[in-house]
Design an enzyme around this catalytic site. Structure first.
Site, PDB file in Angstrom:
ATOM      1  N   ASP A  92     -10.431 -34.301 -16.618  1.00 15.67           N
ATOM      2  CA  ASP A  92      -8.980 -34.316 -16.435  1.00 15.67           C
ATOM      3  C   ASP A  92      -8.425 -35.726 -16.273  1.00 15.67           C
ATOM      4  OD1 ASP A  92      -8.952 -31.565 -16.623  1.00 15.67           O
ATOM      5  OD2 ASP A  92      -9.043 -31.248 -14.460  1.00 15.67           O
ATOM      6  N   ARG A 108      -9.555 -34.528  -0.273  1.00 19.90           N
ATOM      7  CA  ARG A 108      -8.325 -34.987  -0.911  1.00 19.90           C
ATOM      8  C   ARG A 108      -7.492 -35.923  -0.028  1.00 19.90           C
ATOM      9  NH1 ARG A 108     -11.205 -34.228  -4.752  1.00 19.90           N
ATOM     10  NH2 ARG A 108     -10.894 -32.501  -6.200  1.00 19.90           N
ATOM     11  N   ASP A 159      -5.196 -28.553  -5.289  1.00 19.34           N
ATOM     12  CA  ASP A 159      -5.309 -30.003  -5.135  1.00 19.34           C
ATOM     13  C   ASP A 159      -3.990 -30.732  -5.373  1.00 19.34           C
ATOM     14  OD1 ASP A 159      -7.905 -30.069  -4.317  1.00 19.34           O
ATOM     15  OD2 ASP A 159      -8.750 -30.427  -6.303  1.00 19.34           O
ATOM     16  N   SER A 165     -15.905 -26.523 -14.112  1.00 17.27           N
ATOM     17  CA  SER A 165     -15.162 -27.542 -13.385  1.00 17.27           C
ATOM     18  C   SER A 165     -15.861 -27.730 -12.051  1.00 17.27           C
ATOM     19  CB  SER A 165     -13.718 -27.098 -13.170  1.00 17.27           C
ATOM     20  OG  SER A 165     -13.027 -28.044 -12.372  1.00 17.27           O
TER      21      SER A 165
END
Length: 401
Positions: free
Chosen positions: A13, A94, A123, A177
């Site tokens: 990504d 994160r 996210d 992923s």
């Protein structure tokens, strides 16, 4: 926008987003920020890859110890889990990435920050809430929510990468992923999207399949001070090395593998598989110490408060005032949570074998079946008063009937 600091992992990504941003915003300068959080060899040649993908500057920071001691361990002290099984491995990573992005933006004179999270996931919220909490003047760039962003799935992203000469490891046949850090690795997509499919043995990365785990158990000792793990098998270690040591031990025995369908913040359910070998050992050991050292009402109230704490972490609200407030309560409770726990690792399970603490509230004589020295008549009066509301309720209901 003149300069954007992009959270860059080197994955599919974020790799395709770099050249796309160049096309979308002609003249913009791109800073690729990569955080070393213990993702193994994923950051190998990350600078070269970022430059080849279109970055003008690259910043790489080793944040493993900070991540372990200032993010993972506070969460461990809270003993937070989301929907019972998820140990919040991606969620807790994160905020530290986004925090350092903001720092890098200040250092490089950038006026925007960006991420490669999709418009369907959690996210995007975690990144953007952290940006907003730490510097709301920064513009936020989120390509997956841009109507002109034509890469609508991972397959088209792979095609785009090939067309632009962007080096990526994913293929249309190998399209899971994954997000890895020191605390865990997550697996999503492909066959996992159907809850009817059992995770395949070759899915696991940090641990062996249960079928390949040793046929003999192994024991590991973890020492805690004020709720923080400080040593493994008698050896004092900094936080990131301690987790890594336990990852190796737990992974050998297939500890910490879960698969679940969870409720995302954005509204839909998603199915994924997680590996958290070291974290699972730490949670088991920490729980055993809390059972021994925490007073009953405090422990029960902490369990209630931590349900909200886990939501805050999952929702990306690490820097929320309520998380800080609950953390202060949690850390107060942990003052007496010190001691050593021996954990048994066997066939995917981490179970407490023994626990010792100098601050234990366990009284062997009081807990025994022996009645000497115990006023048994006090129990009779206690039960009479404790049960009085139920007794009165039944008597009066019976009269009315």
């Amino acid at each position: 926008m003149k300069k954007i600091v992009l959270a860059y992992s080197g994955g599919l990504d974020t790799s395709v987003i770099l050249p796309w941003l160049k096309e979308r915003y002609p003249g913009v300068k791109l800073v690729a920020f990569a955080a070393e959080l213990g993702q193994g060899d994923e950051l190998k040649n990350i600078e070269d890859k970022a430059y080849r993908s279109g970055a003008d500057e690259v910043v790489v920071r080793d944040l493993r110890q900070e991540f372990a001691e200032q993010y993972c361990f506070p969460m461990l002290r809270a003993h937070a889990t989301y929907e019972e099984d998820y140990l919040l491995g991606t969620s807790i990573a994160r905020p530290i990435i986004a925090k350092h992005q903001v720092d890098v933006a200040h250092e490089t004179g950038a006026d925007a920050v960006g991420h490669g999270a999709t418009g369907k996931g959690n996210d995007q919220v975690r990144f953007e809430l952290t940006y907003m909490a730490l510097d709301p003047t920064l513009q936020i760039v989120a390509p997956w929510k841009d109507p002109t962003f034509e890469l609508t799935d991972r397959e088209t992203a792979i095609d785009y990468a090939l067309a632009k000469g962007v080096p990526v490891e994913q293929t249309k046949e190998k399209i899971y992923s994954r997000d890895r850090n020191l605390w865990h690795i997550s697996h999503e997509g492909a066959d996992l999207e159907d809850p009817a499919n059992e995770p395949k043995d070759d899915l696991w990365v940090m641990s062996v399949p249960v079928s390949q785990a040793p046929d003999e158990p192994e024991y590991v000792e973890v020492r805690f001070e004020a709720g923080n793990p400080v040593a493994v098998n008698g050896e004092a270690l900094p936080g990131h090395e301690l987790i890594a040591r336990l990852n190796a031990l737990g992974g050998k025995h297939a500890v910490g593998q879960v698969q679940l369908v969870e409720n995302r913040l954005v509204g839909m359910k998603s199915r994924g598989a997680y590996e958290t070998p070291g974290g699972t050992i730490l949670y088991e050991a920490h729980k055993a110490l809390e059972h021994l050292c925490l007073e009953r009402d405090t422990y029960h109230f902490k369990q209630q408060a931590v349900l909200k704490y886990a939501d805050l972490v999952y929702y990306g609200q690490w820097f929320h005032p309520l998380r800080h407030a609950i953390q202060a309560f949690v850390d107060h409770t942990q003052q007496q949570v010190s001691g050593t726990v021996r954990v048994r690792l066997f066939k995917g399970q981490a179970t407490t074998a023994s626990v010792h603490s100098d601050t234990s509230l366990y009284d062997p004589q009081l807990a025994s079946f022996a009645m000497s020295g115990y006023d048994v008549t006090a129990a009779r009066g206690f039960i009479d008063l404790f049960g009085l509301p139920m007794k009165v309720n039944r008597l009066l209901r019976k009269q009315s009937e």
